[in-house]
Scaffold this motif. Structure first.
Motif, PDB file in Angstrom:
ATOM      1  N   ARG A   1      71.594  69.915  -2.203  1.00 49.77           N
ATOM      2  CA  ARG A   1      70.870  70.787  -1.173  1.00 49.77           C
ATOM      3  C   ARG A   1      69.995  71.165  -1.269  1.00 49.77           C
ATOM      4  O   ARG A   1      68.715  71.575  -0.875  1.00 49.77           O
ATOM      5  CB  ARG A   1      72.014  71.797  -0.886  1.00 49.77           C
ATOM      6  CG  ARG A   1      73.585  71.194  -0.036  1.00 49.77           C
ATOM      7  CD  ARG A   1      73.978  72.309   0.779  1.00 49.77           C
ATOM      8  NE  ARG A   1      74.447  73.491  -0.233  1.00 49.77           N
ATOM      9  CZ  ARG A   1      76.217  73.264  -0.873  1.00 49.77           C
ATOM     10  NH1 ARG A   1      76.879  71.856  -0.729  1.00 49.77           N
ATOM     11  NH2 ARG A   1      76.715  73.946  -1.891  1.00 49.77           N
TER      12      ARG A   1
ATOM     13  N   ILE B   1      66.655  69.315  -0.952  1.00 49.61           N
ATOM     14  CA  ILE B   1      66.779  68.980   0.362  1.00 49.61           C
ATOM     15  C   ILE B   1      65.457  69.798   0.909  1.00 49.61           C
ATOM     16  O   ILE B   1      65.253  69.977   1.374  1.00 49.61           O
ATOM     17  CB  ILE B   1      67.879  69.111   1.546  1.00 49.61           C
ATOM     18  CG1 ILE B   1      68.311  66.991   0.111  1.00 49.61           C
ATOM     19  CG2 ILE B   1      67.261  68.387   2.286  1.00 49.61           C
ATOM     20  CD1 ILE B   1      69.490  66.685   1.098  1.00 49.61           C
TER      21      ILE B   1
ATOM     22  N   GLU C   1      62.013  69.985   2.842  1.00 48.71           N
ATOM     23  CA  GLU C   1      62.181  70.221   4.400  1.00 48.71           C
ATOM     24  C   GLU C   1      61.382  71.825   4.374  1.00 48.71           C
ATOM     25  O   GLU C   1      59.964  71.818   5.324  1.00 48.71           O
ATOM     26  CB  GLU C   1      63.367  70.054   4.727  1.00 48.71           C
ATOM     27  CG  GLU C   1      64.168  69.507   5.472  1.00 48.71           C
ATOM     28  CD  GLU C   1      65.369  69.204   5.153  1.00 48.71           C
ATOM     29  OE1 GLU C   1      65.737  67.710   6.215  1.00 48.71           O
ATOM     30  OE2 GLU C   1      66.288  70.125   5.850  1.00 48.71           O
TER      31      GLU C   1
ATOM     32  N   TRP D   1      63.655  64.939   5.107  1.00 45.40           N
ATOM     33  CA  TRP D   1      64.180  64.299   4.149  1.00 45.40           C
ATOM     34  C   TRP D   1      64.634  63.268   5.269  1.00 45.40           C
ATOM     35  O   TRP D   1      65.520  63.463   6.092  1.00 45.40           O
ATOM     36  CB  TRP D   1      65.362  65.245   3.890  1.00 45.40           C
ATOM     37  CG  TRP D   1      66.174  64.394   2.451  1.00 45.40           C
ATOM     38  CD1 TRP D   1      67.467  64.037   2.108  1.00 45.40           C
ATOM     39  CD2 TRP D   1      65.518  64.871   1.238  1.00 45.40           C
ATOM     40  NE1 TRP D   1      67.722  63.711   1.281  1.00 45.40           N
ATOM     41  CE2 TRP D   1      66.825  64.185   0.108  1.00 45.40           C
ATOM     42  CE3 TRP D   1      64.762  65.669   0.781  1.00 45.40           C
ATOM     43  CZ2 TRP D   1      66.404  64.359  -1.601  1.00 45.40           C
ATOM     44  CZ3 TRP D   1      64.471  65.869  -0.820  1.00 45.40           C
ATOM     45  CH2 TRP D   1      66.174  65.009  -1.706  1.00 45.40           C
TER      46      TRP D   1
ATOM     47  N   ARG E   1      67.461  59.628   6.073  1.00 55.22           N
ATOM     48  CA  ARG E   1      68.966  60.820   6.102  1.00 55.22           C
ATOM     49  C   ARG E   1      69.658  58.896   6.643  1.00 55.22           C
ATOM     50  O   ARG E   1      68.575  58.040   6.852  1.00 55.22           O
ATOM     51  CB  ARG E   1      69.261  61.062   7.492  1.00 55.22           C
ATOM     52  CG  ARG E   1      69.220  63.040   7.310  1.00 55.22           C
ATOM     53  CD  ARG E   1      69.198  63.288   8.496  1.00 55.22           C
ATOM     54  NE  ARG E   1      68.477  64.767   8.007  1.00 55.22           N
ATOM     55  CZ  ARG E   1      69.981  65.928   7.618  1.00 55.22           C
ATOM     56  NH1 ARG E   1      70.685  65.688   7.242  1.00 55.22           N
ATOM     57  NH2 ARG E   1      68.801  67.108   7.346  1.00 55.22           N
ATOM     58  N   ASP E   2      70.946  58.792   6.280  1.00 56.11           N
ATOM     59  CA  ASP E   2      71.220  57.547   6.502  1.00 56.11           C
ATOM     60  C   ASP E   2      72.088  56.955   7.803  1.00 56.11           C
ATOM     61  O   ASP E   2      71.767  58.144   8.645  1.00 56.11           O
ATOM     62  CB  ASP E   2      72.261  57.065   5.398  1.00 56.11           C
ATOM     63  CG  ASP E   2      73.582  58.469   6.164  1.00 56.11           C
ATOM     64  OD1 ASP E   2      73.972  58.055   6.910  1.00 56.11           O
ATOM     65  OD2 ASP E   2      74.432  58.410   4.905  1.00 56.11           O
TER      66      ASP E   2
ATOM     67  N   PRO F   1      72.009  63.527   4.405  1.00 57.16           N
ATOM     68  CA  PRO F   1      70.911  62.793   4.019  1.00 57.16           C
ATOM     69  C   PRO F   1      70.909  62.434   2.377  1.00 57.16           C
ATOM     70  O   PRO F   1      71.885  61.974   2.454  1.00 57.16           O
ATOM     71  CB  PRO F   1      70.782  64.433   3.153  1.00 57.16           C
ATOM     72  CG  PRO F   1      71.821  65.394   3.454  1.00 57.16           C
ATOM     73  CD  PRO F   1      72.189  64.290   4.234  1.00 57.16           C
TER      74      PRO F   1
ATOM     75  N   HIS G   1      70.585  60.549  -1.260  1.00 58.01           N
ATOM     76  CA  HIS G   1      70.932  61.528  -2.202  1.00 58.01           C
ATOM     77  C   HIS G   1      69.546  61.449  -2.929  1.00 58.01           C
ATOM     78  O   HIS G   1      69.418  59.552  -3.537  1.00 58.01           O
ATOM     79  CB  HIS G   1      71.656  60.149  -3.534  1.00 58.01           C
ATOM     80  CG  HIS G   1      72.027  60.887  -4.021  1.00 58.01           C
ATOM     81  ND1 HIS G   1      73.156  62.189  -4.379  1.00 58.01           N
ATOM     82  CD2 HIS G   1      71.672  60.618  -5.763  1.00 58.01           C
ATOM     83  CE1 HIS G   1      73.307  62.453  -5.818  1.00 58.01           C
ATOM     84  NE2 HIS G   1      71.884  61.717  -6.691  1.00 58.01           N
TER      85      HIS G   1
END
Length: 292
Positions: free
Chosen positions: A107, A110, A114, A120, A122-123, A128, A130
């Motif tokens: 976290r 990230i 940001e 960041w 993201r899937d 987010p 890894h």
């Protein structure tokens, strides 16, 4: 001619709800329509959330719905050796690495990026990706930290895995439950980043166990919810890396609540047992789900 093999694979971490009923009934219907077999798999690798009571409830609910399957059911918690063998192959091929970063550290990384105005990645589920910095840790450093007892998870080096396969991957997707037509879908495993393949004390994860189980059970048709459509990209990659057979897929529609939200055990959406207690019949459930 080989008979098609289908499976319904719930986790005993809550009561089955209407979404599970729909998936079970779609699998049963497709198996019956094709003269195939239907297997039950109990996905209970999460020992902290899965319980015998919830597992017993799965059997009660399926019997009440009239969904029959071949016995015995496969329980994942009894087959960790199968998953460990496949994990060891990935470790030997240097396709996974131990990840020591805590959630707090992730976290923080990230937030730092940001804050600098850089989004960041993201899937497909919106989580987010890894951070990739642990890919470059030396083997000596990894071994030292493991020997020191640091908690870690095994993550797939998705870029290296894709390079190892050396070509694009796809799968065959049925477009409806009557299997009247199919189409080819192109896998995009790198969209998921370095997913968890196993943990320090549990030699598997959903992604690894599901492809191993499908192969060992001879599953030819994977029928599951649309929420798992994108995860198939990771599963196709693992199948290629481990030399496992490729099933065909059908990702059916999801059952939503009045607000358009997917039903969830964790949010305590009304379970089949509660509906049964209210006097609903299996025919009522089928009607609620749109079955004729």
């Amino acid at each position: 001619m080989t008979r098609p093999v289908f499976r319904f694979a719930p986790s005993p971490n809550g009561e089955l709800h209407l979404g599970h009923a729909f998936s079970a009934l779609v699998n049963a219907g497709m198996a019956e329509r094709t003269g195939g077999r239907l297997l039950l798999r109990i996905e209970d690798i999460d020992a902290t959330r899965c319980t015998p009571d919830f597992e017993a409830g799965i059997h009660r609910d399926l019997a009440w719905l009239g969904v029959t399957f071949e016995r015995p059911a496969r329980r994942q918690s009894k087959h960790f050796d199968d998953y460990r063998a496949m994990l060891d192959r990935l470790i030997a091929d240097d396709l996974v690495y131990p990840s020591f970063l805590s959630r707090g550290a992730v976290r923080a990384a990230i937030a730092e990026q940001e804050a600098a105005g850089k989004p960041w990645p993201r899937d497909p589920d919106g989580a987010p990706l890894h951070p990739p910095m642990e890919r470059v840790l030396s083997h000596a450093e990894r071994s030292r930290r493991i020997a020191a007892g640091e908690p870690f998870a095994w993550r797939l080096d998705v870029d290296k895995a894709c390079d190892t396969v050396g070509r694009s991957l796809d799968w065959t997707e049925w477009t409806d439950e009557r299997m009247a037509a199919s189409q080819h879908e192109t896998a995009a495993p790198q969209a998921w980043g370095d997913v968890i393949i196993a943990r320090k004390d549990v030699p598997t994860s959903y992604h690894l166990s599901v492809v191993v189980d499908d192969a060992l059970q001879g599953i030819t048709h994977v029928v599951r919810g649309r929420d798992l459509f994108y995860a198939t990209s990771i599963h196709r990659l693992l199948q290629e890396l481990l030399g496992l057979p490729q099933p065909t897929y059908f990702h059916h529609r999801l059952i939503l609540d009045a607000e358009g939200r997917k039903l969830s055990k964790s949010l305590r959406d009304t379970g089949l047992a509660a509906l049964r207690g209210l006097g609903k019949t299996p025919a009522d459930i089928r009607g609620m789900l749109g079955f004729s």
